[in-house]
Write a protein that holds these residues in place. Structure first.
Motif, PDB file in Angstrom:
ATOM      1  N   ASP A  42       0.890  -1.157   0.000  1.00  0.00           N
ATOM      2  CA  ASP A  42       0.000   0.000   0.000  1.00  0.00           C
ATOM      3  C   ASP A  42       0.927   1.204   0.000  1.00  0.00           C
ATOM      4  OD1 ASP A  42      -1.509   2.241   0.754  1.00  0.00           O
ATOM      5  OD2 ASP A  42      -2.891   1.046   1.957  1.00  0.00           O
ATOM      6  N   PRO A  43       1.045   1.931  -1.116  1.00  0.00           N
ATOM      7  CA  PRO A  43       2.078   2.963  -1.219  1.00  0.00           C
ATOM      8  C   PRO A  43       1.895   4.125  -0.261  1.00  0.00           C
ATOM      9  CG  PRO A  43       0.525   3.146  -3.026  1.00  0.00           C
ATOM     10  CD  PRO A  43       0.186   1.872  -2.306  1.00  0.00           C
ATOM     11  N   PHE A  44       0.683   4.328   0.227  1.00  0.00           N
ATOM     12  CA  PHE A  44       0.433   5.448   1.123  1.00  0.00           C
ATOM     13  C   PHE A  44       0.612   5.084   2.597  1.00  0.00           C
ATOM     14  CE2 PHE A  44      -2.353   6.416  -2.620  1.00  0.00           C
ATOM     15  CZ  PHE A  44      -1.527   7.394  -3.138  1.00  0.00           C
ATOM     16  N   VAL A  45       0.912   3.797   2.862  1.00  0.00           N
ATOM     17  CA  VAL A  45       1.058   3.349   4.249  1.00  0.00           C
ATOM     18  C   VAL A  45       2.368   2.614   4.484  1.00  0.00           C
ATOM     19  CG1 VAL A  45       0.014   1.999   6.122  1.00  0.00           C
ATOM     20  CG2 VAL A  45      -1.459   3.192   4.477  1.00  0.00           C
ATOM     21  N   THR A  46       2.751   1.711   3.579  1.00  0.00           N
ATOM     22  CA  THR A  46       3.901   0.840   3.854  1.00  0.00           C
ATOM     23  C   THR A  46       4.938   0.852   2.736  1.00  0.00           C
ATOM     24  OG1 THR A  46       2.684  -1.062   2.955  1.00  0.00           O
ATOM     25  CG2 THR A  46       2.574  -0.698   5.350  1.00  0.00           C
ATOM     26  N   LEU A  47       5.047   1.926   1.974  1.00  0.00           N
ATOM     27  CA  LEU A  47       6.042   2.020   0.910  1.00  0.00           C
ATOM     28  C   LEU A  47       7.450   1.888   1.503  1.00  0.00           C
ATOM     29  CD1 LEU A  47       6.637   2.610  -2.105  1.00  0.00           C
ATOM     30  CD2 LEU A  47       6.715   5.032  -1.500  1.00  0.00           C
ATOM     31  N   GLY A  48       8.224   0.964   0.956  1.00  0.00           N
ATOM     32  CA  GLY A  48       9.574   0.729   1.435  1.00  0.00           C
ATOM     33  C   GLY A  48       9.662  -0.157   2.651  1.00  0.00           C
ATOM     34  N   GLU A  49       8.519  -0.654   3.130  1.00  0.00           N
ATOM     35  CA  GLU A  49       8.498  -1.479   4.336  1.00  0.00           C
ATOM     36  C   GLU A  49       7.823  -2.827   4.117  1.00  0.00           C
ATOM     37  OE1 GLU A  49       6.428   0.889   7.180  1.00  0.00           O
ATOM     38  OE2 GLU A  49       7.978   2.427   7.287  1.00  0.00           O
ATOM     39  N   SER A  50       7.350  -3.101   2.917  1.00  0.00           N
ATOM     40  CA  SER A  50       6.602  -4.334   2.649  1.00  0.00           C
ATOM     41  C   SER A  50       7.501  -5.406   2.058  1.00  0.00           C
ATOM     42  CB  SER A  50       5.439  -4.035   1.697  1.00  0.00           C
ATOM     43  OG  SER A  50       4.521  -3.146   2.287  1.00  0.00           O
ATOM     44  N   GLY A  51       6.969  -6.621   1.985  1.00  0.00           N
ATOM     45  CA  GLY A  51       7.715  -7.728   1.427  1.00  0.00           C
ATOM     46  C   GLY A  51       7.895  -7.600  -0.072  1.00  0.00           C
ATOM     47  N   THR A 131      15.350   3.545  -0.957  1.00  0.00           N
ATOM     48  CA  THR A 131      16.456   4.500  -1.088  1.00  0.00           C
ATOM     49  C   THR A 131      16.122   5.779  -1.846  1.00  0.00           C
ATOM     50  OG1 THR A 131      17.258   3.410  -3.112  1.00  0.00           O
ATOM     51  CG2 THR A 131      18.118   2.616  -0.995  1.00  0.00           C
ATOM     52  N   LEU A 132      15.008   5.819  -2.560  1.00  0.00           N
ATOM     53  CA  LEU A 132      14.749   6.950  -3.452  1.00  0.00           C
ATOM     54  C   LEU A 132      13.559   7.807  -3.038  1.00  0.00           C
ATOM     55  CD1 LEU A 132      15.479   5.241  -6.895  1.00  0.00           C
ATOM     56  CD2 LEU A 132      17.010   6.611  -5.460  1.00  0.00           C
ATOM     57  N   MET A 133      13.075   7.604  -1.821  1.00  0.00           N
ATOM     58  CA  MET A 133      12.078   8.518  -1.258  1.00  0.00           C
ATOM     59  C   MET A 133      12.792   9.534  -0.360  1.00  0.00           C
ATOM     60  SD  MET A 133       9.047   7.820  -2.437  1.00  0.00           S
ATOM     61  CE  MET A 133       7.850   8.477  -1.250  1.00  0.00           C
ATOM     62  N   PRO A 134      12.271  10.755  -0.242  1.00  0.00           N
ATOM     63  CA  PRO A 134      12.948  11.776   0.565  1.00  0.00           C
ATOM     64  C   PRO A 134      12.969  11.413   2.046  1.00  0.00           C
ATOM     65  CG  PRO A 134      10.793  12.536  -0.149  1.00  0.00           C
ATOM     66  CD  PRO A 134      11.049  11.264  -0.879  1.00  0.00           C
ATOM     67  N   GLU A 135      14.035  11.815   2.718  1.00  0.00           N
ATOM     68  CA  GLU A 135      14.177  11.567   4.142  1.00  0.00           C
ATOM     69  C   GLU A 135      13.817  12.825   4.927  1.00  0.00           C
ATOM     70  OE1 GLU A 135      18.169  10.312   4.770  1.00  0.00           O
ATOM     71  OE2 GLU A 135      17.972   8.480   3.570  1.00  0.00           O
ATOM     72  N   GLY A 136      13.286  12.616   6.120  1.00  0.00           N
ATOM     73  CA  GLY A 136      13.030  13.738   7.018  1.00  0.00           C
ATOM     74  C   GLY A 136      11.873  14.623   6.613  1.00  0.00           C
ATOM     75  N   THR A 137      10.953  14.108   5.788  1.00  0.00           N
ATOM     76  CA  THR A 137       9.784  14.892   5.386  1.00  0.00           C
ATOM     77  C   THR A 137       8.529  14.072   5.602  1.00  0.00           C
ATOM     78  OG1 THR A 137       9.844  14.138   3.084  1.00  0.00           O
ATOM     79  CG2 THR A 137      11.107  16.124   3.626  1.00  0.00           C
ATOM     80  N   TRP A 139       5.712  12.562   3.956  1.00  0.00           N
ATOM     81  CA  TRP A 139       5.374  12.228   2.576  1.00  0.00           C
ATOM     82  C   TRP A 139       3.936  12.582   2.254  1.00  0.00           C
ATOM     83  CZ3 TRP A 139       7.673   6.576   2.307  1.00  0.00           C
ATOM     84  CH2 TRP A 139       9.072   6.661   2.418  1.00  0.00           C
ATOM     85  N   PHE A 140       3.038  12.450   3.215  1.00  0.00           N
ATOM     86  CA  PHE A 140       1.640  12.748   2.946  1.00  0.00           C
ATOM     87  C   PHE A 140       1.476  14.210   2.551  1.00  0.00           C
ATOM     88  CE2 PHE A 140      -2.787  13.680   3.737  1.00  0.00           C
ATOM     89  CZ  PHE A 140      -3.437  12.532   3.306  1.00  0.00           C
ATOM     90  N   GLU A 141       2.085  15.113   3.326  1.00  0.00           N
ATOM     91  CA  GLU A 141       1.932  16.538   3.060  1.00  0.00           C
ATOM     92  C   GLU A 141       2.808  17.026   1.914  1.00  0.00           C
ATOM     93  OE1 GLU A 141       2.537  18.736   6.616  1.00  0.00           O
ATOM     94  OE2 GLU A 141       0.703  18.004   7.586  1.00  0.00           O
ATOM     95  N   GLU A 142       3.975  16.388   1.719  1.00  0.00           N
ATOM     96  CA  GLU A 142       4.918  16.874   0.726  1.00  0.00           C
ATOM     97  C   GLU A 142       4.773  16.204  -0.641  1.00  0.00           C
ATOM     98  OE1 GLU A 142       6.950  19.384   1.218  1.00  0.00           O
ATOM     99  OE2 GLU A 142       6.276  19.615   3.302  1.00  0.00           O
ATOM    100  N   PRO A 172      10.827  10.410  -6.156  1.00  0.00           N
ATOM    101  CA  PRO A 172      11.410  11.756  -6.024  1.00  0.00           C
ATOM    102  C   PRO A 172      12.918  11.823  -6.220  1.00  0.00           C
ATOM    103  CG  PRO A 172       9.770  11.400  -4.325  1.00  0.00           C
ATOM    104  CD  PRO A 172       9.949  10.083  -5.020  1.00  0.00           C
ATOM    105  N   ARG A 173      13.654  10.809  -5.769  1.00  0.00           N
ATOM    106  CA  ARG A 173      15.115  10.846  -5.857  1.00  0.00           C
ATOM    107  C   ARG A 173      15.645   9.924  -6.944  1.00  0.00           C
ATOM    108  NH1 ARG A 173      17.121   9.707   0.145  1.00  0.00           N
ATOM    109  NH2 ARG A 173      19.142   9.994  -0.884  1.00  0.00           N
ATOM    110  N   ALA A 174      14.793   9.571  -7.897  1.00  0.00           N
ATOM    111  CA  ALA A 174      15.207   8.661  -8.968  1.00  0.00           C
ATOM    112  C   ALA A 174      16.297   9.284  -9.822  1.00  0.00           C
ATOM    113  CB  ALA A 174      13.999   8.312  -9.834  1.00  0.00           C
ATOM    114  N   THR A 175      17.244   8.459 -10.233  1.00  0.00           N
ATOM    115  CA  THR A 175      18.311   8.900 -11.129  1.00  0.00           C
ATOM    116  C   THR A 175      18.222   8.232 -12.490  1.00  0.00           C
ATOM    117  OG1 THR A 175      19.802   7.179 -10.286  1.00  0.00           O
ATOM    118  CG2 THR A 175      19.870   9.342  -9.196  1.00  0.00           C
ATOM    119  N   ASP A 176      17.410   7.189 -12.601  1.00  0.00           N
ATOM    120  CA  ASP A 176      17.311   6.454 -13.859  1.00  0.00           C
ATOM    121  C   ASP A 176      15.874   6.019 -14.122  1.00  0.00           C
ATOM    122  OD1 ASP A 176      18.285   5.363 -16.222  1.00  0.00           O
ATOM    123  OD2 ASP A 176      18.817   3.448 -15.282  1.00  0.00           O
ATOM    124  N   GLY A 177      14.924   6.876 -13.756  1.00  0.00           N
ATOM    125  CA  GLY A 177      13.526   6.604 -14.041  1.00  0.00           C
ATOM    126  C   GLY A 177      12.850   5.618 -13.120  1.00  0.00           C
TER     127      GLY A 177
END
Length: 232
Positions: A42-51, A131-137, A139-142, A172-177
């Motif tokens: 679920d990208p709005f809840v567990t992006l980067g944390e799922s299996g 690795t390619l989502m912003p840190e320290g922000t 995500w819902f608001e930004e 957001p931090r993609a370097t190769d699409g």
């Protein structure tokens, strides 16, 4: 309950024998998977944390199969039935529970899957998601609900982007699409099995989230376990 090819309807247009609803297939563009691990989340809840689930590294088409569940074919009640990553073309001879990276094979007639709390499912490269989502922000608001046309919510609501209820978004931090492909999750929140399709030689054809709108598992019902699996 085991899913069999004659009761699995992903990527089929029309109304296949045994399916209660007419289906249409819609192209959602391609997903880059350089790591060879596809996170289903679920990208709005567990992006980067799922299996994640293994596929050969590459770039693959993603498609959503939509069911018309309206009365008498009125076409006013559409529900996403499957989100599919197309690894190769071919005739489906076998449907298997997807193998979760780092986990034992699922027990007989049980399926690893994705938990949904925001009515949305997605495929994304597992390494890219971490690795390619912003840190320290926030995500819902930004990112997700900024009020701008570029927000993830707005892209999903825009019928001119792909189709209403789906989006293909570069991270957001993609370097190769590197990107995420997302769509609404059938009836909404729940726990949905992930399966793979194979041809007669056993070669992998696709990775799918079954959103329990068509086929057998929707009739049997599901239960979320701690490990996480879904009972068939």
């Amino acid at each position: 309950m085991q899913i069999t090819p004659d009761r699995f309807f992903a990527l089929q247009n029309g109304q296949p024998a045994g399916c209660a609803h007419p289906l249409t297939v819609h192209d959602l563009g391609e997903l880059r998977v350089p790591s060879g691990q596809v996170e289903a989340c679920d990208p709005f809840v567990t992006l980067g944390e799922s299996g994640s689930f293994p596929v050969p590294p590459g770039t693959y088409p993603v498609r959503v199969t939509v069911a018309d569940v309206s009365d008498a074919g009125e076409e006013n009640h559409l529900r996403e039935a499957y989100l599919s990553l197309v690894v190769a073309d071919g005739d489906v001879a076998e449907v298997r529970p997807a193998e979760l990276a780092g986990a034992d094979l699922p027990a007989e007639d049980r399926y690893y899957g994705v938990g949904v709390d925001a009515g949305t499912v997605a495929f994304v490269d597992a390494t890219a998601a971490r690795t390619l989502m912003p840190e320290g922000t926030d995500w819902f608001e930004e990112l997700f609900d900024t009020g701008a046309e570029s927000s993830w919510f707005a892209r999903m609501d825009d019928p001119d982007h792909l189709r209403r209820g789906a989006a293909n978004i570069v991270l957001p931090r993609a370097t190769d699409g590197e990107n995420v492909v997302l769509c609404h999750s059938g009836w909404g929140d729940g726990f949905y099995p992930v399966v793979t399709t194979h041809d007669a030689t056993g070669a992998l054809l696709g990775l799918h989230v079954d959103l329990l709108v068509a086929g057998d598992l929707d009739e049997a019902g599901t239960d979320e376990d701690e490990d996480p699996q879904v009972a068939g």
